[in-house]
Structures are given as structure tokens and as C-alpha cells.
Design an enzyme around this catalytic site. Structure first.
Site, PDB file in Angstrom:
ATOM      1  N   THR A  57       0.856  -1.192   0.000  1.00 48.52           N
ATOM      2  CA  THR A  57       0.000   0.000   0.000  1.00 48.52           C
ATOM      3  C   THR A  57       0.888   1.236   0.000  1.00 48.52           C
ATOM      4  O   THR A  57       1.713   1.409   0.899  1.00 48.52           O
ATOM      5  CB  THR A  57      -0.907  -0.018   1.245  1.00 48.52           C
ATOM      6  OG1 THR A  57      -1.628  -1.247   1.248  1.00 48.52           O
ATOM      7  CG2 THR A  57      -1.880   1.146   1.230  1.00 48.52           C
TER       8      THR A  57
ATOM      9  N   ARG B 249      -7.464  -9.626   4.238  1.00 54.67           N
ATOM     10  CA  ARG B 249      -7.567  -9.320   5.662  1.00 54.67           C
ATOM     11  C   ARG B 249      -6.760 -10.346   6.433  1.00 54.67           C
ATOM     12  O   ARG B 249      -6.850 -11.547   6.137  1.00 54.67           O
ATOM     13  CB  ARG B 249      -9.027  -9.438   6.138  1.00 54.67           C
ATOM     14  CG  ARG B 249      -9.987  -8.448   5.554  1.00 54.67           C
ATOM     15  CD  ARG B 249     -11.410  -8.967   5.705  1.00 54.67           C
ATOM     16  NE  ARG B 249     -11.579 -10.246   5.011  1.00 54.67           N
ATOM     17  CZ  ARG B 249     -12.589 -11.076   5.194  1.00 54.67           C
ATOM     18  NH1 ARG B 249     -13.531 -10.804   6.065  1.00 54.67           N
ATOM     19  NH2 ARG B 249     -12.665 -12.212   4.516  1.00 54.67           N
TER      20      ARG B 249
ATOM     21  N   GLY C  56      -7.828  -1.213  14.500  1.00 58.64           N
ATOM     22  CA  GLY C  56      -6.391  -1.136  14.729  1.00 58.64           C
ATOM     23  C   GLY C  56      -5.695  -1.952  13.662  1.00 58.64           C
ATOM     24  O   GLY C  56      -6.232  -2.140  12.571  1.00 58.64           O
TER      25      GLY C  56
ATOM     26  N   CYS D 126      -2.820  -1.778   9.145  1.00 56.21           N
ATOM     27  CA  CYS D 126      -3.294  -1.207   7.878  1.00 56.21           C
ATOM     28  C   CYS D 126      -4.204   0.006   8.059  1.00 56.21           C
ATOM     29  O   CYS D 126      -3.842   1.118   7.706  1.00 56.21           O
ATOM     30  CB  CYS D 126      -4.004  -2.291   7.080  1.00 56.21           C
ATOM     31  SG  CYS D 126      -2.948  -3.722   6.768  1.00 56.21           S
TER      32      CYS D 126
ATOM     33  N   LYS E  30      -7.462  -7.940  16.380  1.00 54.61           N
ATOM     34  CA  LYS E  30      -8.758  -8.551  16.056  1.00 54.61           C
ATOM     35  C   LYS E  30      -8.602 -10.051  16.245  1.00 54.61           C
ATOM     36  O   LYS E  30      -7.485 -10.557  16.349  1.00 54.61           O
ATOM     37  CB  LYS E  30      -9.165  -8.223  14.619  1.00 54.61           C
ATOM     38  CG  LYS E  30      -8.251  -8.814  13.556  1.00 54.61           C
ATOM     39  CD  LYS E  30      -8.861  -8.602  12.197  1.00 54.61           C
ATOM     40  CE  LYS E  30      -8.029  -9.271  11.127  1.00 54.61           C
ATOM     41  NZ  LYS E  30      -8.599  -9.121   9.810  1.00 54.61           N
TER      42      LYS E  30
END
Ligand code: UGA
Length: 446
Positions: free
Chosen positions: A121, A148, A256, A259, A322
Site C-alpha cells: 500500500t 484481511r 487497529g 493497515c 482482532k
């Protein structure tokens, strides 16, 4: 095809293994010898469901090797750049040092006809700049990755879309990428060909939108807390509107990871450089709403403990940013644990996968092997990462080991009625204080 992948972190390791599964001869390159050694032995160097199986058995006709020696990339026809582009210290600007270094190391091994494909990115304009500085006959495309963590294998092998950013005369690049992704295209995955800038922006715009959606839900949660509404029920009503949808509207501790937080800051910083800062200045607000989630969770814990956390034992369930990940980069859970400790609480953190990384990142906190150990003697239990094993905890059994059965459900993850029935004082983000404290009668005063 012969393919090299530069950078074997959360993105590159999965990309390399997935390309082998798609039938290619893949070499993964990384500067970290320990990571390369693990991957070469077929071990995943981080927790990612399905990756170990893919490394052990890529399947099909593909092959997969790893090396620290970039010379091994020389045999490849397509070179994917998958290194990290973290936030620079002290500013929101993306730090491109790893990207520049990976390309500099690869450059001597490129030959006419080689194709370099960026997946990292990056700020818009990076690809066009890098393309001007390649050896003769070497072309560059940008092919952002949308995987993800925690779902990386499935997201890579079954993506929602493939985006190819190519220069004006990029037909040969499109053909090359089509050959790389032939099996996905056969499966019907949509493929969009754009210019370089659009492809770079496709990634940051998607992440910025997801972050905005999450913060929208958490902004509404703040209003519900003040007005007496219930944010979880409210977003439930929105989710059924097909134009809105229910994804990324979770009311809780916010986003969080490696990314979303850094990408919205880099996007805003790049927009300012381009003279269009006001167009995305709302992302500063998205960030601020996200930060306030943690502050509001601290208030819930403090209020549950009668107004002060000093000397209170707090069990924090979850350290990963997560569930299904061991990543603690910009983890809301770990930030919350630190904030609780800063109020004088004796904080004990647990996590099914992220303990080692959490301990390295926040050695000042206490740690426990599991929820029961963490909760033993606790004045309040804070659910900070919604792992299934925390959703499924037996509130009756946990009540036996805590000092006071108080739960702050900072992810709106558990069945509150079930916990209340087992004697717990349950408080959660997004409901007004009196209801957050419901039932009053069961609120212990230890
Ligand atoms: C994100 C994007 O979802 C990917 O498409 C993208 O490829 C990736 O960043 C990247 O840039 O490489 P990831 O960071 O792995 O993926 O994690 P997500 O599943 O998107 O979750 C991000 C954060 O948002 C987590 O902290 C999660 O707990 C939080 N979240 C998610 C919420 O707080 N509420 C929600 O409703 C959903």
C-alpha cells in the site's frame, strides 16, 4: 510461471504460498533469516489460519522456496513487491524505506522483459515515480492487495476483485498478470484494469471507507450513550438497508492493526501534499472517534469499579488487534490495557495467540495463559478482542474465580442477558449509562 515475492510478512508469505497453489514456481525473499528459515521449513512465522497447511502442501504443479538471497529472484519473470509501508515516526506519512530497499536489491537481477508488480500500500504517485527508475525493458504494474489478516488465505485465493494498475501502453503487463491469476479469472473473479494512480488509490480509498464505516458506528454509539439509545440495535436497523449493509458497523473498541490506522493517516498526508487536504480531512475525525472508543471503555471500567481503577485488578481478554490474528500493531486491546494500567490498575492480559507479541510490545503489563487465570481475583473483566473462545466463556464458571463479577464488553461480543443471569454486572459501549450498568441490583461493591 516463475515468480518472486519480496517481503514475506502477513501479505507476502500468504501471497507466495497462494501463487504456488495457483501453479507457479515461487521464490519468497525476505531479509529476516528467522522468518525465511521458518517458512522454508513449512512453518508459518505468524498466526494465520490456513497458512501452515498451504506452506506444507501448496498442491498442484507449483513449487515454493524461500531465501534471504535476492539473487534467487533472478530466474523469475514476475517480481511482486510485498514489503511493509509503515507510518513514519512522528508523522502520518508512509515510510517507503523497505520498498525502496527491496527494489534496489532486486534491480541488478532484473532483465529486459522482467515485470515488477507492486502490491504494498503506497501513497498515490509512488508507482509512476518508481517506474521511471527501472532498467531498460523492465515494466512496472501496481496490483493492490485487499486481504484481511485472519482470512488471508481465502481472501487471496478467492478475492472480491483483482485490480491491475498499468501505464498507458500496458497491454503486455495485463497479459502477464492475467497469466499469473489465470485460475482466479477462470473462477470468475472480476478484474479491473486502471492507470497506476487509480490502482494505488483503490487500496487506500477502500481502507479509508472501511475505517469511516467503523467510526460512523462508533460515533453513533457515543450519541446513543448520551441519548439513551442502543447503538447495536440501531446499526442492526441500518444493516438491513441494502444500500448500507452490515459489515464494518461493529460497535466497540474500533479499528487497529497494521493497515487501517496508518493508511488513513498516509492518505490524508498525501492529500495535503497534493493540495487537496480538505477533501479527506474528515479522516482526522475518523481517527479521533476511533481513539475515543478506548477512552470510553476506560470510563466504563472505572465506573464499574466505583470511580477509580487505582489498585484494582483488571483482566483484559484479548491483545490482538482482532480475532484470528496474533498481530498487536496498533491494537485497540493493547492500547486499552495500557490506558487501564495508566490509571493505576493491576492489569493482566491474555490472548489465545498474541501473548508473545503483546509481551514484547508491552512488557510492563501482566500476562496470563488463559481467561480463567487472567480473571482470577479480578475486580473487572474487560473483553477487548472478540475471540470465539471469549464469546463462548461460561459466565457461571468465571464468576467463581473473580473478586467481583463485572464485565466490560468492549466489543459487544457476549450475550449480555446470559452473563447477567449468571450474576454479572455487564457494561458495554453504545448504550446509555444506566442501561450499561443494568441490572443495578447486581452491581457489587467490593
Ligand atoms: C484491512 C482491510 O480489511 C483489507 O481489505 C486490507 O487488505 C488490509 O487492511 C490491508 O490494508 O492490508 P485487516 O487490517 O487485516 O484488513 O483487518 P480488518 O479485518 O479489516 O479489521 C481492521 C480493524 O477493524 C480490526 O481492528 C477490527 O477489529 C476492526 N473492526 C472491523 C471494527 O472495529 N469494527 C468492525 O465492524 C469491523
Amino acid at each position: 510461471m516463475r515468480v518472486s515475492v519480496h517481503g514475506c510478512g502477513y501479505l507476502g508469505a500468504v501471497h507466495a504460498a497462494a501463487l504456488a497453489r495457483l501453479g507457479h514456481e515461487v521464490v519468497g525473499i525476505d531479509v529476516d533469516p528467522a522468518r525465511v528459515a521458518a517458512l522454508a521449513e513449512g512453518r508459518a512465522p505468524f498466526f494465520e489460519p490456513g497458512l501452515a497447511a498451504l506452506l506444507a502442501e501448496p498442491g498442484g504443479a507449483g513449487s515454493l522456496t524461500f531465501s534471504t538471497d535476492v539473487a534467487h529472484a533472478g530466474v523469475a519473470d514476475v517480481h511482486f513487491l510485498c514489503v511493509g509501508t509503515p507510518q513514519s515516526a512522528g508523522s502520518g506519512v508512509a515510510d517507503l524505506q523497505q520498498l525502496e530497499a527491496a527494489l534496489a536489491a532486486l534491480r541488478p537481477h532484473l532483465r529486459p522483459g522482467s515485470v515488477v508488480v507492486g502490491k504494498s500500500t503506497v501513497p498515490v504517485g509512488t508507482a509512476a515515480r518508481l517506474a521511471t527508475d527501472l532498467p531498460d525493458g523492465v515494466r512496472l504494474a501496481w496490483n493492490p492487495e485487499f486481504l484481511r489478516e485472519g482470512h488471508a488465505v481465502a481472501d487471496t485465493l478467492h478475492p472480491d476483485r483483482l485490480v491491475y494498475g498499468v501505464p498507458d501502453d500496458g497491454d503486455a503487463l495485463v497479459e502477464r498478470l492475467d497469466a499469473v491469476y489465470a485460475r482466479l479469472l477462470d473462477d470468475g473473479v472480476p478484474r479491473l484494469v486502471t492507470d497506476l494512480a487509480t490502482a494505488e488509490l483503490a487500496k487506500v480509498a477502500a481502507n479509508a471507507f472501511l475505517a469511516t464505516k467503523i467510526s460512523f458506528a462508533n460515533a453513533v454509539a457515543e450519541v446513543c450513550e448520551a441519548a439513551g439509545g442502543d447503538a447495536v440495535a440501531l446499526v442492526g436497523t441500518m444493516a438491513l438497508d441494502r444500500r448500507i449493509g452490515g459489515e464494518y458497523l461493529g460497535v466497540g473498541l474500533g479499528f487497529g492493526g497494521g493497515c487501517l490506522p496508518k493508511d488513513i493517516r498516509a492518505f490524508a498526508a498525501r492529500a495535503r501534499e497534493l493540495g487537496v487536504g480538505p477533501a479527506v480531512s474528515f479522516l482526522d475525525e475518523v481517527d479521533a472517534i476511533n481513539d475515543r472508543c478506548r477512552e470510553r471503555a476506560v470510563v466504563l471500567a472505572r465506573t464499574a469499579c466505583g470511580g477509580s481503577l487505582a489498585g484494582r485488578r483488571v483482566a483484559v481478554l484479548g491483545a490482538a488487534f482482532k480475532p484470528d490474528s496474533d498481530d498487536v500493531r496498533s491494537s485497540p486491546a493493547l492500547a486499552l490495557a495500557r490506558a487501564l494500567a495508566a490509571e493505576g490498575a493491576d492489569v493482566v492480559v491474555t490472548d489465545p495467540q498474541a501473548l508473545a507479541l503483546a509481551q514484547a510490545a508491552a512488557p510492563e503489563l501482566g500476562y496470563a495463559a488463559d481467561a480463567r487465570e487472567a480473571a482470577t481475583g479480578a475486580d473487572v473483566v474487560v473483553l477487548a478482542t472478540e475471540w470465539d473462545e471469549y464469546r463462548d466463556l461460561d459466565p457461571g464458571a468465571l464468576a467463581d474465580v473473580v473478586r467481583s463479577p463485572r464485565l466490560v464488553d468492549a466489543r459487544n461480543a457476549v450475550d449480555g442477558a446470559r452473563w447477567r443471569a449468571a450474576g454479572w454486572d455487564v457494561r458495554s459501549l453504545g448504550v446509555a449509562a444506566p442501561r450499561a450498568a443494568r441490572p443495578q441490583s447486581s452491581s457489587p461493591t467490593a
